[in-house]
Design a protein around this motif. Structure first.
Motif, short mmCIF file in Angstrom:
data_model
loop_
_atom_site.label_atom_id
_atom_site.label_comp_id
_atom_site.label_asym_id
_atom_site.label_seq_id
_atom_site.Cartn_x
_atom_site.Cartn_y
_atom_site.Cartn_z
N MET A 45 -0.28 -10.90 -11.89
CA MET A 45 -1.11 -10.36 -12.96
C MET A 45 -0.27 -9.42 -13.80
O MET A 45 0.64 -8.78 -13.34
CB MET A 45 -2.33 -9.63 -12.38
CG MET A 45 -1.95 -8.44 -11.52
SD MET A 45 -3.42 -7.72 -10.80
CE MET A 45 -2.65 -6.43 -9.82
N MET A 46 -0.63 -9.33 -15.06
CA MET A 46 0.13 -8.48 -15.96
C MET A 46 -0.32 -7.04 -15.83
O MET A 46 -1.50 -6.76 -15.70
CB MET A 46 -0.05 -8.95 -17.40
CG MET A 46 0.81 -8.17 -18.40
SD MET A 46 0.68 -8.82 -20.07
CE MET A 46 1.39 -10.43 -19.85
N CYS A 47 0.64 -6.13 -15.85
CA CYS A 47 0.32 -4.70 -15.82
C CYS A 47 0.63 -4.14 -17.19
O CYS A 47 1.74 -4.23 -17.67
CB CYS A 47 1.15 -3.99 -14.74
SG CYS A 47 0.77 -2.28 -14.60
N HIS A 48 -0.35 -3.55 -17.85
CA HIS A 48 -0.17 -3.04 -19.20
C HIS A 48 0.23 -1.58 -19.15
O HIS A 48 -0.25 -0.82 -18.34
CB HIS A 48 -1.47 -3.19 -20.00
CG HIS A 48 -1.92 -4.61 -20.10
ND1 HIS A 48 -1.37 -5.49 -21.00
CD2 HIS A 48 -2.83 -5.31 -19.38
CE1 HIS A 48 -1.96 -6.66 -20.87
NE2 HIS A 48 -2.84 -6.58 -19.89
N VAL A 104 3.79 -6.67 -10.39
CA VAL A 104 2.62 -7.21 -9.76
C VAL A 104 2.35 -6.57 -8.43
O VAL A 104 3.24 -6.41 -7.65
CB VAL A 104 2.81 -8.71 -9.55
CG1 VAL A 104 1.65 -9.30 -8.81
CG2 VAL A 104 2.96 -9.37 -10.90
N GLY A 105 1.13 -6.22 -8.15
CA GLY A 105 0.76 -5.65 -6.87
C GLY A 105 0.58 -6.72 -5.83
O GLY A 105 0.37 -7.88 -6.13
N SER A 113 5.90 -8.91 -16.74
CA SER A 113 6.35 -7.63 -16.20
C SER A 113 6.69 -6.65 -17.31
O SER A 113 7.16 -7.03 -18.38
CB SER A 113 7.57 -7.82 -15.29
OG SER A 113 8.66 -8.30 -16.03
N VAL A 114 6.39 -5.40 -17.03
CA VAL A 114 6.80 -4.31 -17.91
C VAL A 114 7.52 -3.29 -17.03
O VAL A 114 7.03 -2.92 -15.98
CB VAL A 114 5.59 -3.65 -18.60
CG1 VAL A 114 6.04 -2.42 -19.38
CG2 VAL A 114 4.90 -4.64 -19.52
#
Length: 374
Positions: free
Chosen positions: A2-5, A20-21, A57-58
């Motif tokens: 999932m994307m983390c903003h 991602v967790g 990813s960020v």
């Protein structure tokens, strides 16, 4: 995945790699006790199974800038920074919005620091200063070979002080890695719009943890946790030890990993000199198929996550160290970017450059990208 903003750059400390967790794995615990041995299967997943996917990813890079007198430099703008990932220039995104800060304080309470513990307990009155603002919150855990929850997240300073006061010396062991992992798991349950910080008050060396160092470091990456530490002097602890004699170390001296060189500080704006000495140890930790013993666990945690290690020998130096952490928490720049080289496996070296002369830049050295084994 999932994307983390992220919200970009803000004057606050947050941690690390926003990727991602592994899921919201909780603690299996008896009342008031967190047991790392009972972690769920998702949390025990091997790091070798972790892989980035394009566009998902960020990377978040907490960065401190000081002048040559050691004073924090405020007021820098986005255009004042350049950021390189494996020597590739990245596009930095930024935002100055403050986010509420959540802090877990993990305190070593082993029998060998019976004379030091009362000094540590007195900083309870200062802890709420680290999370300024009505939305800030603090939790307290104590650890020897066990991890004990003394106070869940609260914004009431009296509860934090009481949790510190009721801490008592325990066994001869101090499971630093297990305590870090427990704190991270508390923080990762929080909403994603909170900054997550762990303050570790302990000796440099781990003694008695069941988890490996790389497992805790991986959890710190995924949960965006920055780790600061207050180093309890091993010499002072030995001199004041009134507890049980320690057991012989399970690892012979010749097998102990010692990072080369001493602690270095960047002296020019266009380099983070100290990163070069410590990248090999990060790579070895993540590549190791067996557990590694690191001589200075606190240093690895703080460097890798963008925090900082402070030392103290008495009450005055302890208070000063806490004040230093507070300053750092509220003065760091947050640089975030989506890597344009995500497909490159292994350790990604990060370098931050400021286009002003005579400034010192300190940031995290990088992050690890591992693919599934063939």
């Amino acid at each position: 995945m999932m994307m983390c903003h992220t919200k970009g750059m803000r004057h606050a400390l947050v941690a690390l790699l926003c990727a991602v967790g592994l899921g919201q794995a909780g603690f299996a615990q008896a009342p008031g006790t967190l047991d790392p041995a009972k972690l769920d299967a998702a949390a025990k997943q091997k790091e070798d199974d972790i892989i980035f996917q394009a566009g998902s990813s960020v990377v978040i890079v907490p960065t401190t800038v000081r002048d040559r007198n050691g004073e924090v430099v405020d007021g820098l703008q986005l255009q004042d920074f350049e950021l390189y990932d494996n020597n590739k220039l990245q596009k930095i995104t930024a935002d100055v919005r403050e986010e509420p800060l959540s802090l877990v304080v993990a305190v070593q309470r082993s029998s060998n620091i019976i004379e030091i513990l009362p000094k540590i307990q007195k900083i309870g009155t200062m802890l709420n200063q680290l999370v300024s603002g009505q939305d800030g919150q603090v939790a307290v855990i104590g650890f020897d070979h066990r991890i004990q929850l003394l106070q869940d997240f609260t914004n009431e300073g009296t509860k934090v002080q009481e949790a510190m006061r009721k801490m008592t010396p325990g066994s001869a062991e101090h499971a630093v890695i297990d305590a870090v992992d427990a704190g991270i798991r508390m923080l990762k349950k929080l909403p994603p719009d909170r900054r997550r910080v762990l303050l570790l008050i302990a000796e440099k060396r781990d003694k008695g943890s069941e988890l490996r160092l790389r497992e805790a470091l991986t959890q710190a990456q995924f949960a965006n946790v920055a780790i600061f530490s207050l180093d309890i002097s091993t010499v002072i602890a030995a001199l004041t030890d009134k507890g049980m004699p320690p057991r012989p170390p399970p690892i012979p001296p010749e097998a102990i990993y010692m990072p080369g060189g001493g602690t270095a500080t960047p002296t020019t704006v266009d380099q983070n000199y100290y990163n070069g000495n410590y990248i090999p140890i990060f790579v070895d930790i993540f590549k190791a198929t067996k557990s590694m013993f690191v001589d200075d666990t606190l240093d690895v945690f703080t460097r890798f996550t963008g925090g900082r290690e402070y030392s103290f020998v008495g009450e005055k130096s302890l208070d000063k160290a806490v004040e230093g952490i507070s300053e750092e928490l509220h003065s760091q720049y947050l640089l975030s970017y989506s890597p344009n080289n995500q497909t490159e496996g292994g350790f990604h070296d990060i370098k931050v450059v400021v286009n002003r002369p005579k400034l010192e830049v300190r940031t995290r050295p990088g992050y690890w990208v591992a693919g599934k084994p063939q």
